[in-house]
Design a protein around this motif. Structure first.
Motif, PDB file in Angstrom:
ATOM      1  N   ARG A  19     -25.415  16.082  42.501  1.00  0.00           N
ATOM      2  CA  ARG A  19     -26.431  15.053  42.727  1.00  0.00           C
ATOM      3  C   ARG A  19     -27.847  15.558  42.455  1.00  0.00           C
ATOM      4  O   ARG A  19     -28.625  14.936  41.719  1.00  0.00           O
ATOM      5  N   ALA A  20     -28.203  16.691  43.005  1.00  0.00           N
ATOM      6  CA  ALA A  20     -29.586  17.168  42.866  1.00  0.00           C
ATOM      7  C   ALA A  20     -29.895  17.575  41.425  1.00  0.00           C
ATOM      8  O   ALA A  20     -30.946  17.214  40.882  1.00  0.00           O
ATOM      9  N   THR A  21     -28.998  18.338  40.807  1.00  0.00           N
ATOM     10  CA  THR A  21     -29.275  18.820  39.445  1.00  0.00           C
ATOM     11  C   THR A  21     -29.216  17.695  38.429  1.00  0.00           C
ATOM     12  O   THR A  21     -30.001  17.668  37.472  1.00  0.00           O
ATOM     13  N   ARG A  22     -28.309  16.751  38.625  1.00  0.00           N
ATOM     14  CA  ARG A  22     -28.225  15.612  37.694  1.00  0.00           C
ATOM     15  C   ARG A  22     -29.474  14.737  37.805  1.00  0.00           C
ATOM     16  O   ARG A  22     -30.017  14.288  36.793  1.00  0.00           O
ATOM     17  N   GLU A  23     -29.936  14.506  39.017  1.00  0.00           N
ATOM     18  CA  GLU A  23     -31.144  13.693  39.188  1.00  0.00           C
ATOM     19  C   GLU A  23     -32.349  14.357  38.539  1.00  0.00           C
ATOM     20  O   GLU A  23     -33.165  13.682  37.901  1.00  0.00           O
ATOM     21  N   ARG A  24     -32.458  15.683  38.695  1.00  0.00           N
ATOM     22  CA  ARG A  24     -33.584  16.377  38.068  1.00  0.00           C
ATOM     23  C   ARG A  24     -33.513  16.257  36.552  1.00  0.00           C
ATOM     24  O   ARG A  24     -34.523  16.020  35.881  1.00  0.00           O
ATOM     25  N   TYR A  25     -32.298  16.424  36.000  1.00  0.00           N
ATOM     26  CA  TYR A  25     -32.135  16.316  34.549  1.00  0.00           C
ATOM     27  C   TYR A  25     -32.500  14.922  34.051  1.00  0.00           C
ATOM     28  O   TYR A  25     -33.253  14.767  33.078  1.00  0.00           O
ATOM     29  N   LEU A  26     -31.989  13.899  34.708  1.00  0.00           N
ATOM     30  CA  LEU A  26     -32.264  12.535  34.254  1.00  0.00           C
ATOM     31  C   LEU A  26     -33.727  12.161  34.455  1.00  0.00           C
ATOM     32  O   LEU A  26     -34.307  11.448  33.613  1.00  0.00           O
ATOM     33  N   THR A  29     -35.575  13.724  31.600  1.00  0.00           N
ATOM     34  CA  THR A  29     -35.195  13.141  30.313  1.00  0.00           C
ATOM     35  C   THR A  29     -35.712  11.716  30.174  1.00  0.00           C
ATOM     36  O   THR A  29     -36.259  11.336  29.131  1.00  0.00           O
ATOM     37  N   ARG A  30     -35.529  10.927  31.221  1.00  0.00           N
ATOM     38  CA  ARG A  30     -35.915   9.507  31.133  1.00  0.00           C
ATOM     39  C   ARG A  30     -37.422   9.322  31.005  1.00  0.00           C
ATOM     40  O   ARG A  30     -37.873   8.273  30.532  1.00  0.00           O
ATOM     41  N   SER A  31     -38.186  10.327  31.383  1.00  0.00           N
ATOM     42  CA  SER A  31     -39.633  10.215  31.220  1.00  0.00           C
ATOM     43  C   SER A  31     -40.032  10.153  29.754  1.00  0.00           C
ATOM     44  O   SER A  31     -41.151   9.721  29.430  1.00  0.00           O
ATOM     45  N   ALA A  32     -39.121  10.568  28.856  1.00  0.00           N
ATOM     46  CA  ALA A  32     -39.406  10.524  27.414  1.00  0.00           C
ATOM     47  C   ALA A  32     -38.784   9.314  26.729  1.00  0.00           C
ATOM     48  O   ALA A  32     -38.922   9.156  25.510  1.00  0.00           O
ATOM     49  N   PHE A 170     -32.613  17.729  24.546  1.00  0.00           N
ATOM     50  CA  PHE A 170     -33.396  16.619  23.994  1.00  0.00           C
ATOM     51  C   PHE A 170     -32.670  15.325  24.344  1.00  0.00           C
ATOM     52  O   PHE A 170     -32.391  14.486  23.492  1.00  0.00           O
ATOM     53  N   GLY A 171     -32.365  15.178  25.632  1.00  0.00           N
ATOM     54  CA  GLY A 171     -31.503  14.089  26.080  1.00  0.00           C
ATOM     55  C   GLY A 171     -32.038  12.704  25.815  1.00  0.00           C
ATOM     56  O   GLY A 171     -31.295  11.727  25.878  1.00  0.00           O
ATOM     57  N   HIS A 172     -33.340  12.587  25.497  1.00  0.00           N
ATOM     58  CA  HIS A 172     -33.920  11.278  25.200  1.00  0.00           C
ATOM     59  C   HIS A 172     -33.565  10.792  23.799  1.00  0.00           C
ATOM     60  O   HIS A 172     -33.843   9.636  23.456  1.00  0.00           O
ATOM     61  N   THR A 278     -29.399   4.332  22.776  1.00  0.00           N
ATOM     62  CA  THR A 278     -28.346   5.054  23.493  1.00  0.00           C
ATOM     63  C   THR A 278     -28.631   6.550  23.436  1.00  0.00           C
ATOM     64  O   THR A 278     -28.096   7.270  22.591  1.00  0.00           O
ATOM     65  N   PRO A 279     -29.482   7.055  24.314  1.00  0.00           N
ATOM     66  CA  PRO A 279     -29.763   8.494  24.314  1.00  0.00           C
ATOM     67  C   PRO A 279     -28.556   9.287  24.790  1.00  0.00           C
ATOM     68  O   PRO A 279     -27.744   8.813  25.589  1.00  0.00           O
ATOM     69  N   ILE A 280     -28.448  10.505  24.320  1.00  0.00           N
ATOM     70  CA  ILE A 280     -27.270  11.321  24.629  1.00  0.00           C
ATOM     71  C   ILE A 280     -27.188  11.643  26.118  1.00  0.00           C
ATOM     72  O   ILE A 280     -26.093  11.863  26.649  1.00  0.00           O
ATOM     73  N   ALA A 281     -28.324  11.629  26.820  1.00  0.00           N
ATOM     74  CA  ALA A 281     -28.292  11.892  28.267  1.00  0.00           C
ATOM     75  C   ALA A 281     -27.467  10.858  29.008  1.00  0.00           C
ATOM     76  O   ALA A 281     -26.891  11.158  30.065  1.00  0.00           O
TER      77      ALA A 281
END
Length: 605
Positions: A19-26, A29-32, A170-172, A278-281
């Protein structure tokens, strides 16, 4: 259909753990997300550098920043058969992108080494770390912020996981993976293995062995056994990063070219400027990764992916471990028999129904998550369809309803085995994995004295001297990531197969790898913690009674705890520290985590 209760339970556990690491990643990423064209943020000087070599039409498209621009990241080289076909792809992709109203640029190349060439050689000690180098190379290729989507061209062992790890940073960006396809079938894998064993026994000479190998590996395309390269292709399809049915279409065919051109058009259509962003993230999620594990187990895929999938998951902020693999394995049946799990090759698997048939069966059995995002949209319906050319136009039609060859591919109602092809072993020697699907039932349990070796060569020298004609468990240690980069030890297979064929009970226990071609010898591999990191293997001595039990999932030294009080055997790093470029990887060896943690030298936050 709701997923099987065990599949759902494991997935829920992964989601909570991550939960914590996935939220940080998203969050990062979603900020881009939502920028119309990445290159619109560049200054005029920056952009001028990026378009200087383009044609006038290309400059116009790129400088207006209104149309999407596609990055091409490729593992092409013309030495490796699997990657040689990729040489023609960039021109096809650029033509298709331009025709679709966008543009494409070759963003960068990544290294591609072949474990088949480096087996038993010093260069094999660079192999696993090449995955992380490829990830970094992918990041460098995409770092110019010129691109709105990407296509990644790669096939083999570390290349696809490395490309995927790099792309996830480059999940965006939307990303489509583009394979090359398998070479035509050569001599049978059984015939090839027999010649290797005869050479190991001294019954045929090098010329006869080379003739056999040249008949097996004989044309452009991927090796046709079901090792890591072809497991990669299965994973990219079942995880929704390939066009449906793209994995095993041969190179040099009109269909392969059509799929490559369509991959470019499709990737452009996923960019933020279009209607299907559809970003890869969003594609690589906890559910997607579980689907990948299910596919790996159902096909008896490469043991290397017990590390690669862990590393890929970490790049997306997801935490998976071998307990997840083991629990999923209890409910996923083995549906494919492809060498080394059987006599067939991937061309026969494809002809029997291939990925469309496999995915259809797994969905019907409730073993795949339907609530996933793929490059084709939401869900897996598209992946039950197969690509065909009709009057030179690429279309997708309904795939086969059932396998056409039950000796190669089966339905979940009548599997080859009721559980998956990979098992987790636990005990006082640590944790390890074993490719149980390749091991005959009479060899699934071996209890015998240890013969301890600190190198692959030492074991082979003992074999040549005739010292191993007995029941024994070969312990080959100091082969982990921190010791020497964790090479594959596949060169041991012919010698150990000869001894097994003579009627001896033999097994292998190692903190090294045994490759996606792990064969009929029971091999407890990826032992964690490794000997160099204080693992119990460093305390094993010749004569210790060891039990390798693939049925019960046991790996242990028998006879009491006193062996654990011994001083660990010393490791001499000099042999692995120089030559064939190994000097450059001292930092990687020093910082590598264990096999169950992905064997990476990255530090994920």
């Amino acid at each position: 259909m709701n997923p099987h209760s065990v599949i759902q339970s494991v997935t829920d556990r992964i989601i909570e753990r991550s939960r914590a690491t996935r939220e940080r990643y998203l969050d990062r990423t979603r900020s881009a997300y939502g920028q119309r064209a990445q290159r619109s943020i560049l200054g005029c000087t920056n952009l001028a550098h990026a378009v200087a070599a383009e044609s006038p039409d290309g400059k116009t498209r790129l400088t207006t920043t209104e149309r999407p621009n596609l990055a091409i990241v490729s593992a092409y080289n013309d030495m490796l058969s699997a990657h040689q076909p990729l040489g023609r792809y960039p021109d096809w992709i650029k033509q298709a992108a331009f025709g679709a109203g966008g543009s494409a640029q070759f963003a960068g190349g990544v290294p591609a080494m072949c474990d088949g060439i480096t087996q038993g050689q010093a260069g094999m000690e660079l192999s696993l770390f090449s995955r992380d180098v490829i990830a970094m190379s992918t990041a460098i290729a995409l770092s110019h912020q010129m691109y709105d989507a990407a296509v990644c061209l790669g096939v083999c062992d570390k290349i696809v996981p490395g490309l995927l790890i790099g792309a996830l940073t480059f999940g965006h960006l939307p990303v489509v993976f583009v394979p090359a396809g398998p070479m035509p079938s050569g001599i049978s894998n059984d015939e090839k293995a027999k010649v290797r064993q005869r050479y190991a026994k001294g019954e045929v000479d090098r010329a006869a062995l080379l003739e056999s190998e040249l008949r097996a590996y004989h044309a452009p395309g991927t090796c046709t056994f079901y090792g890591t390269a072809n497991s990669n292709q299965m994973l990219m399809e079942i995880m929704g990063l390939h066009l449906p049915g793209a994995s095993f279409v041969p190179p040099g065919t009109a269909l392969r070219e059509a799929l490559t051109r369509e991959a470019a058009r499709h990737a452009l259509g996923l960019a933020a400027s279009g209607e299907h962003f559809t970003p890869i993230a969003e594609v690589i999620s906890e559910r997607t990764l579980v689907n990948g594990i299910v596919g790996l187990l159902a096909t008896g895929g490469s043991t290397n992916h017990t590390m690669h999938l862990v590393a890929v998951a970490q790049a997306a902020g997801v935490q998976i471990n071998w307990d997840d693999f083991a629990e999923i394995s209890t409910v996923v049946p083995l549906l494919a028999r492809v060498y080394p799990n059987g006599a067939a090759d991937v061309n026969q698997f494809h002809a029997a129904g291939g990925m469309a048939c496999l995915i259809r069966g797994l969905r019907r059995a409730g073993l795949l998550h339907e609530d996933v995002v793929t490059i084709m949209g939401h869900g897996l319906d598209a992946y039950e369809r197969v690509p065909v050319l009709r009057e030179r136009h690429l279309v997708w039609e309904d795939g086969p309803r059932a396998s056409s060859d039950a000796s190669v591919l089966r339905e979940p109602e009548a599997p080859f085995n009721p559980d998956g092809g990979l098992k987790l072993l636990r005990g006082n020697l640590g944790r390890a994995v074993i490719k149980s699907s390749a091991v005959a039932s009479e060899h699934q349990v071996v209890e015998a004295p240890a013969r301890v070796f600190d190198s692959q060569k030492a074991l082979l020298d003992a074999f040549q001297r005739g010292e191993l004609e007995q029941d024994f468990v070969a312990v080959v240690r100091f082969q982990g990531p921190r010791a020497n980069g964790m090479p594959e030890l596949h060169k041991l297979t012919p010698a150990l197969s000869v001894l097994q064929g003579m009627g001896y009970h033999v097994a292998l226990v190692t903190d090294g790898r045994m490759s996606g071609a792990s064969g009929k010898i029971p091999a407890a591999i990826h032992v964690t913690p490794e000997a160099q990191a204080g693992g119990p293997l460093a305390r094993v001595r010749d004569g210790d009674l060891i039990r390798v039990d693939a049925r019960a999932g046991v790996l242990e030294v028998l006879g009491g705890p006193t062996w654990q009080d011994r001083e660990p055997a010393p490791f001499d790093p000099r042999e692995a520290s120089w030559g064939v470029g190994r000097e450059l990887f001292s930092v990687a060896r020093a910082h590598a985590v264990g096999a169950e943690q992905g064997a990476s030298f990255f530090q994920w936050g």
